[in-house]
Design a protein around this motif. Structure first.
Motif, PDB file in Angstrom:
ATOM      1  N   UNK A   1       0.760  -0.851   0.083  1.00  0.00           N
ATOM      2  CA  UNK A   1       0.183  -0.198  -0.194  1.00  0.00           C
ATOM      3  C   UNK A   1       1.602   1.524  -0.255  1.00  0.00           C
ATOM      4  N   UNK A   2       0.626   2.659  -0.428  1.00  0.00           N
ATOM      5  CA  UNK A   2       1.196   3.556  -0.823  1.00  0.00           C
ATOM      6  C   UNK A   2       1.092   3.890   0.471  1.00  0.00           C
ATOM      7  N   UNK A   3       0.053   4.452   1.508  1.00  0.00           N
ATOM      8  CA  UNK A   3       0.038   4.922   2.842  1.00  0.00           C
ATOM      9  C   UNK A   3      -0.269   3.500   4.284  1.00  0.00           C
ATOM     10  N   UNK A   4       0.678   2.645   4.334  1.00  0.00           N
ATOM     11  CA  UNK A   4      -0.229   1.125   5.396  1.00  0.00           C
ATOM     12  C   UNK A   4      -0.239   1.165   6.083  1.00  0.00           C
ATOM     13  N   UNK A   5       0.194   2.468   6.659  1.00  0.00           N
ATOM     14  CA  UNK A   5      -0.189   2.847   7.978  1.00  0.00           C
ATOM     15  C   UNK A   5      -1.016   4.246   8.295  1.00  0.00           C
ATOM     16  N   UNK A   6      -1.756   4.519   9.461  1.00  0.00           N
ATOM     17  CA  UNK A   6      -2.601   5.733   9.546  1.00  0.00           C
ATOM     18  C   UNK A   6      -1.238   6.689   8.202  1.00  0.00           C
ATOM     19  N   UNK A   7      -2.433   7.974   8.509  1.00  0.00           N
ATOM     20  CA  UNK A   7      -1.482   9.199   7.479  1.00  0.00           C
ATOM     21  C   UNK A   7      -0.025   9.229   8.517  1.00  0.00           C
ATOM     22  N   UNK A   8      -0.837   9.992   9.403  1.00  0.00           N
ATOM     23  CA  UNK A   8      -0.523  10.867  10.718  1.00  0.00           C
ATOM     24  C   UNK A   8       0.205   9.424  11.869  1.00  0.00           C
ATOM     25  N   UNK A   9       0.853   9.299  12.785  1.00  0.00           N
ATOM     26  CA  UNK A   9       0.794   8.175  13.197  1.00  0.00           C
ATOM     27  C   UNK A   9       2.292   8.457  14.362  1.00  0.00           C
ATOM     28  N   UNK A  10       1.798   8.869  15.844  1.00  0.00           N
ATOM     29  CA  UNK A  10       2.518   8.728  17.041  1.00  0.00           C
ATOM     30  C   UNK A  10       3.597   8.428  17.526  1.00  0.00           C
ATOM     31  N   UNK A  11       4.385   7.980  17.143  1.00  0.00           N
ATOM     32  CA  UNK A  11       5.574   7.094  17.344  1.00  0.00           C
ATOM     33  C   UNK A  11       6.591   7.821  18.481  1.00  0.00           C
ATOM     34  N   UNK A  12       6.910   6.413  19.759  1.00  0.00           N
ATOM     35  CA  UNK A  12       7.342   7.034  21.146  1.00  0.00           C
ATOM     36  C   UNK A  12       9.248   6.255  20.883  1.00  0.00           C
ATOM     37  N   UNK A  13      10.135   7.536  20.943  1.00  0.00           N
ATOM     38  CA  UNK A  13      11.149   6.481  21.363  1.00  0.00           C
ATOM     39  C   UNK A  13      11.590   6.671  22.769  1.00  0.00           C
ATOM     40  N   UNK A  14      12.752   6.501  23.167  1.00  0.00           N
ATOM     41  CA  UNK A  14      12.982   6.743  24.638  1.00  0.00           C
ATOM     42  C   UNK A  14      13.714   8.051  25.119  1.00  0.00           C
TER      43      UNK A  14
END
Length: 376
Positions: free
Chosen positions: A177-190
């Motif tokens: 898919x061109x956009x396989x996940x949410x267009x905007x995704x909230x992702x956390x690092x340490x």
């Protein structure tokens, strides 16, 4: 120690350079092919002094070309990214810059016959890495790929003949898919949480706002590369997004070449690495990208394709920062990168949710042809 030799050609395409092989000239044994690629570039030394690489991600590349068995396709093209100081042969992504050189190679090697009386020949290519069809318009003279011309390409001094590269239905090459996940995704690092976008066009890319990482996005690549803390944080974002998008199950499985990652920012004035002033009115978006853990000297061709599409896809991080465009057909996206401005052609579907085609103009030339020697 004795050596054996194998015919090869060195081409520059866009801002990349690579070793080109005709598939039929390579041994069928996979381990022997691997040896040829690693020694040919010299993956063993960081400076690649013992081969034809030059210690950068955009010159540590191999392409293998063959006549295609597919209907309506002239040649097949497989790309390999070779490690720098590491025994890596990565075919998970592709190289957008060297696509122009594939067209030149096909004509120069007689895989595609050009009429000596014509100025251009159309070359149809199937890229096995992303399983996508390319349409190349190759300038020719006397039946061979033309080199001289008046086309100016940022990142390469002088001018050259203009090659047109278009990729058809480029979305979803690796994830489906061109956009396989949410267009905007909230992702956390340490360290903190980031809003990111994951876009799979040609090569999959992760996008994050430059200001979220404490930079403007206009700094020289050399300056950004010296910021170790920045590099560690960017790699954490890239690695975690690769896992979330289903490209790997653990950090150890994440490929070095894909997904790639780029920092984007709104149009703003900046100075190129050559000292040229770029005005904010001249660009639609500003970006800096990483390849194999380092900031790219310019911007990978595959990244230009991806970013241009992402800038038009509603709701993505690049779309948030890019100049708004009217319509979805035949748009030109002007990308400000470290060495200038790249103009990319983009056409979306009528609903604006996917990509029909994407195109870029490049220059290319054959640098040498001969025998490559490999230690026994």
């Amino acid at each position: 120690m004795s050596q054996f030799s194998i015919p090869c050609t060195v081409y520059r395409g866009g801002t990349s350079r690579g070793i080109f092989f005709v598939k039929s000239s390579l041994p069928e044994d996979a381990q022997l092919q691997k040896k040829i690629f690693l020694h040919g570039i010299d993956a063993y030394n960081v400076n690649q002094i013992n081969g034809l690489g030059s210690g950068t991600s955009h010159t540590s590349k191999v392409c293998v070309i063959s006549q295609s068995l597919l209907d309506g396709v002239d040649v097949d093209y497989t790309f390999y990214q070779i490690g720098i100081g590491e025994e890596i042969i990565d075919d998970k992504g592709t190289c957008g810059n060297l696509m122009a050189a594939v067209g030149a190679f096909a004509v120069d090697e007689g895989l595609v016959i050009a009429n000596p009386s014509t100025d251009y020949v159309n070359v149809s290519v199937f890229n096995t890495n992303i399983k996508k069809k390319l349409q190349l318009k190759v300038p020719v003279v006397n039946g061979r790929a033309r080199v001289s011309g008046d086309y100016v390409m940022p990142g390469v001094s002088g001018t050259g003949a203009q090659f047109a590269v278009d990729i058809l239905n480029p979305g979803g090459a690796k994830t489906g898919k061109t956009l396989p996940i949410d267009v905007l995704f909230s992702m956390e690092t340490d360290r903190r949480a980031y809003e990111v976008s994951f876009v799979d066009v040609v090569n999959p890319f992760v996008y994050v706002a430059a200001n979220d990482l404490g930079v403007k996005g206009t700094e020289p690549s050399s300056e950004l590369t010296m910021n170790e803390g920045l590099l560690v944080e960017i790699e954490a974002i890239r690695s975690r997004m690769a896992i979330h998008a289903g490209m790997a199950k653990s950090p150890e499985e994440v490929a070095g070449s894909v997904p790639k990652i780029a920092l984007v920012a709104e149009p703003q004035d900046y100075v190129t690495s050559a000292g040229k002033l770029i005005r904010k009115e001249e660009v639609d978006i500003v970006a800096r990208m990483l390849s194999m853990g380092k900031f790219h000297r310019t911007f990978a061709g595959s990244g230009l394709y991806n970013l241009a599409a992402a800038a038009l896809l509603q709701g993505t991080i690049p779309n948030r920062f890019a100049v708004e465009k009217d319509g979805v057909q035949g748009q030109i996206i002007r990308i400000g990168h470290p060495e200038g401005i790249a103009e990319v052609r983009v056409s979306l579907t009528e609903d604006g949710k996917d990509v029909v085609s994407i195109g870029l103009d490049r220059t290319a030339r054959r640098i040498m042809k001969g025998d490559l020697y490999i230690p026994e």
